[in-house]
Design a protein around this motif. Sequence first.
Motif, PDB file in Angstrom:
ATOM      1  N   TYR A 228       0.865  -1.177   0.000  1.00 30.40           N
ATOM      2  CA  TYR A 228       0.000   0.000   0.000  1.00 30.40           C
ATOM      3  C   TYR A 228       0.905   1.232   0.000  1.00 30.40           C
ATOM      4  CZ  TYR A 228      -4.143   2.824   1.148  1.00 30.40           C
ATOM      5  OH  TYR A 228      -5.167   3.734   1.122  1.00 30.40           O
ATOM      6  N   VAL A 229       0.460   2.293   0.589  1.00 29.57           N
ATOM      7  CA  VAL A 229       1.245   3.518   0.676  1.00 29.57           C
ATOM      8  C   VAL A 229       1.268   4.008   2.118  1.00 29.57           C
ATOM      9  CG1 VAL A 229       0.854   4.269  -1.706  1.00 29.57           C
ATOM     10  CG2 VAL A 229      -0.804   4.892   0.038  1.00 29.57           C
ATOM     11  N   SER A 230       2.253   4.824   2.450  1.00 30.21           N
ATOM     12  CA  SER A 230       2.327   5.409   3.796  1.00 30.21           C
ATOM     13  C   SER A 230       1.151   6.363   3.992  1.00 30.21           C
ATOM     14  CB  SER A 230       3.647   6.172   3.967  1.00 30.21           C
ATOM     15  OG  SER A 230       3.666   7.325   3.125  1.00 30.21           O
ATOM     16  N   SER A 231       0.896   6.745   5.223  1.00 30.11           N
ATOM     17  CA  SER A 231      -0.224   7.657   5.496  1.00 30.11           C
ATOM     18  C   SER A 231      -0.007   9.008   4.809  1.00 30.11           C
ATOM     19  CB  SER A 231      -0.440   7.831   7.000  1.00 30.11           C
ATOM     20  OG  SER A 231       0.714   8.358   7.616  1.00 30.11           O
ATOM     21  N   GLU A 232       1.238   9.464   4.719  1.00 30.04           N
ATOM     22  CA  GLU A 232       1.530  10.734   4.054  1.00 30.04           C
ATOM     23  C   GLU A 232       1.309  10.632   2.542  1.00 30.04           C
ATOM     24  OE1 GLU A 232       3.873  10.494   7.837  1.00 30.04           O
ATOM     25  OE2 GLU A 232       3.586   9.157   6.137  1.00 30.04           O
ATOM     26  N   ALA A 233       1.709   9.506   1.946  1.00 25.08           N
ATOM     27  CA  ALA A 233       1.460   9.299   0.513  1.00 25.08           C
ATOM     28  C   ALA A 233      -0.030   9.128   0.248  1.00 25.08           C
ATOM     29  CB  ALA A 233       2.234   8.091   0.004  1.00 25.08           C
ATOM     30  N   GLU A 234      -0.727   8.438   1.137  1.00 21.06           N
ATOM     31  CA  GLU A 234      -2.173   8.292   1.004  1.00 21.06           C
ATOM     32  C   GLU A 234      -2.835   9.669   1.017  1.00 21.06           C
ATOM     33  OE1 GLU A 234      -5.280   5.358   3.049  1.00 21.06           O
ATOM     34  OE2 GLU A 234      -4.684   7.004   4.379  1.00 21.06           O
ATOM     35  N   HIS A 235      -2.386  10.534   1.914  1.00 21.71           N
ATOM     36  CA  HIS A 235      -2.920  11.895   1.984  1.00 21.71           C
ATOM     37  C   HIS A 235      -2.721  12.613   0.642  1.00 21.71           C
ATOM     38  CE1 HIS A 235      -4.074  15.731   3.792  1.00 21.71           C
ATOM     39  NE2 HIS A 235      -3.033  16.255   3.164  1.00 21.71           N
TER      40      HIS A 235
ATOM     41  N   THR B 187     -11.845  13.490 -10.503  1.00 21.50           N
ATOM     42  CA  THR B 187     -13.071  13.783 -11.247  1.00 21.50           C
ATOM     43  C   THR B 187     -13.715  12.524 -11.825  1.00 21.50           C
ATOM     44  OG1 THR B 187     -11.734  14.251 -13.197  1.00 21.50           O
ATOM     45  CG2 THR B 187     -12.394  16.139 -11.840  1.00 21.50           C
ATOM     46  N   MET B 188     -12.907  11.481 -12.097  1.00 22.58           N
ATOM     47  CA  MET B 188     -13.433  10.240 -12.654  1.00 22.58           C
ATOM     48  C   MET B 188     -13.185   9.040 -11.743  1.00 22.58           C
ATOM     49  SD  MET B 188     -12.312  10.943 -16.583  1.00 22.58           S
ATOM     50  CE  MET B 188     -13.642  10.300 -17.566  1.00 22.58           C
ATOM     51  N   LYS B 189     -12.043   9.009 -11.101  1.00 18.47           N
ATOM     52  CA  LYS B 189     -11.665   7.933 -10.173  1.00 18.47           C
ATOM     53  C   LYS B 189     -11.128   8.572  -8.902  1.00 18.47           C
ATOM     54  CE  LYS B 189     -12.343   4.481 -13.026  1.00 18.47           C
ATOM     55  NZ  LYS B 189     -13.253   3.405 -12.805  1.00 18.47           N
ATOM     56  N   PRO B 190     -11.552   8.106  -7.732  1.00 16.25           N
ATOM     57  CA  PRO B 190     -11.206   8.811  -6.496  1.00 16.25           C
ATOM     58  C   PRO B 190      -9.831   8.554  -5.898  1.00 16.25           C
ATOM     59  CG  PRO B 190     -12.653   6.985  -6.026  1.00 16.25           C
ATOM     60  CD  PRO B 190     -12.521   7.056  -7.520  1.00 16.25           C
ATOM     61  N   ASP B 191      -9.134   7.499  -6.252  1.00 21.13           N
ATOM     62  CA  ASP B 191      -7.894   7.198  -5.536  1.00 21.13           C
ATOM     63  C   ASP B 191      -6.797   6.678  -6.457  1.00 21.13           C
ATOM     64  OD1 ASP B 191      -9.107   4.767  -6.053  1.00 21.13           O
ATOM     65  OD2 ASP B 191      -8.885   3.982  -4.037  1.00 21.13           O
ATOM     66  N   HIS B 192      -6.572   7.408  -7.534  1.00 20.03           N
ATOM     67  CA  HIS B 192      -5.543   7.027  -8.497  1.00 20.03           C
ATOM     68  C   HIS B 192      -4.360   7.989  -8.431  1.00 20.03           C
ATOM     69  CE1 HIS B 192      -8.005   4.348 -11.443  1.00 20.03           C
ATOM     70  NE2 HIS B 192      -8.287   4.088 -10.181  1.00 20.03           N
TER      71      HIS B 192
ATOM     72  N   ASP C 148      -3.998   2.460  -8.795  1.00 21.11           N
ATOM     73  CA  ASP C 148      -5.159   2.621  -7.912  1.00 21.11           C
ATOM     74  C   ASP C 148      -4.736   2.090  -6.548  1.00 21.11           C
ATOM     75  OD1 ASP C 148      -7.614   2.513  -6.579  1.00 21.11           O
ATOM     76  OD2 ASP C 148      -8.499   1.054  -7.927  1.00 21.11           O
ATOM     77  N   ILE C 149      -4.946   2.869  -5.478  1.00 16.20           N
ATOM     78  CA  ILE C 149      -4.553   2.394  -4.151  1.00 16.20           C
ATOM     79  C   ILE C 149      -5.653   1.573  -3.477  1.00 16.20           C
ATOM     80  CG2 ILE C 149      -2.824   4.180  -3.761  1.00 16.20           C
ATOM     81  CD1 ILE C 149      -4.847   5.560  -1.849  1.00 16.20           C
ATOM     82  N   GLY C 150      -6.835   1.490  -4.091  1.00 14.65           N
ATOM     83  CA  GLY C 150      -7.899   0.662  -3.527  1.00 14.65           C
ATOM     84  C   GLY C 150      -8.519   1.202  -2.268  1.00 14.65           C
ATOM     85  N   HIS C 151      -8.335   2.480  -2.004  1.00 19.74           N
ATOM     86  CA  HIS C 151      -8.887   3.086  -0.788  1.00 19.74           C
ATOM     87  C   HIS C 151     -10.405   3.079  -0.808  1.00 19.74           C
ATOM     88  CE1 HIS C 151     -10.083   6.350   1.952  1.00 19.74           C
ATOM     89  NE2 HIS C 151      -9.048   5.929   2.672  1.00 19.74           N
ATOM     90  N   ASP C 152     -11.002   3.534  -1.914  1.00 17.31           N
ATOM     91  CA  ASP C 152     -12.463   3.614  -1.969  1.00 17.31           C
ATOM     92  C   ASP C 152     -13.119   2.238  -2.020  1.00 17.31           C
ATOM     93  OD1 ASP C 152     -11.465   3.394  -4.649  1.00 17.31           O
ATOM     94  OD2 ASP C 152     -13.449   3.957  -5.393  1.00 17.31           O
ATOM     95  N   GLU C 153     -12.396   1.224  -2.502  1.00 19.25           N
ATOM     96  CA  GLU C 153     -12.929  -0.143  -2.533  1.00 19.25           C
ATOM     97  C   GLU C 153     -12.737  -0.869  -1.208  1.00 19.25           C
ATOM     98  OE1 GLU C 153     -10.563   0.991  -4.623  1.00 19.25           O
ATOM     99  OE2 GLU C 153     -11.172   0.671  -6.700  1.00 19.25           O
ATOM    100  N   GLY C 154     -11.910  -0.294  -0.334  1.00 21.08           N
ATOM    101  CA  GLY C 154     -11.643  -0.902   0.960  1.00 21.08           C
ATOM    102  C   GLY C 154     -10.565  -1.966   0.937  1.00 21.08           C
TER     103      GLY C 154
END
Length: 170
Positions: free
Chosen positions: A56-63, A122-127, A147-153
């Motif tokens: 996955y990504v670190s919390s800072e990269a996720e931000h 605008t089209m995908k939330p977590d790319h 895609d980090i898969g955040h919105d899919e859980g």
Amino acid sequence: MRAKILCISALFLALSGAAQAGDYIVTITNMMDEELLAPVLIAPAKSDDEIFKDGYVSSEAEHQILTGDPAMLKERIGKYATVGHGTDGPPGVLLAPGKSLAIPVSGKRKTVVRVLAMVAPTMKPDHFVSAVINLESGLAVSLDRYDIGHDEGRKLTRHIAGGAALVTVR
């Protein structure tokens, strides 16, 4: 007076040669048809441990990937991280399709770098787009889309496609 001019000239030549030897202009061109890129972070590739964690990504990269704001990740990586902003879209820091952004990067401590930017949601939330670039190679490199898969859980980074942006170095 002549000695002083010669010293100043020698100093100017030394400084300009040092700048040319270790500095680069990294140009990112958005190759996507409709989507914008958020501010771009460039950091030494050895900082990947600060960006990626266990698939996955670190919390800072996720931000950065979820909000477009690279400030927390830049702070975590430190002084060798660089951020560049586009001039498009509200809030005026995005990079529109077909446009380019040039970012000066010092190669003094980093010649192999990671480029990372959020794809505006605008089209995908977590790319995001990313690649590792060797600044000395002189090659154009494609930024792939993930895609980090955040919105899919699932919170697992997955490769989506290549060619979302193009990076050139001079």
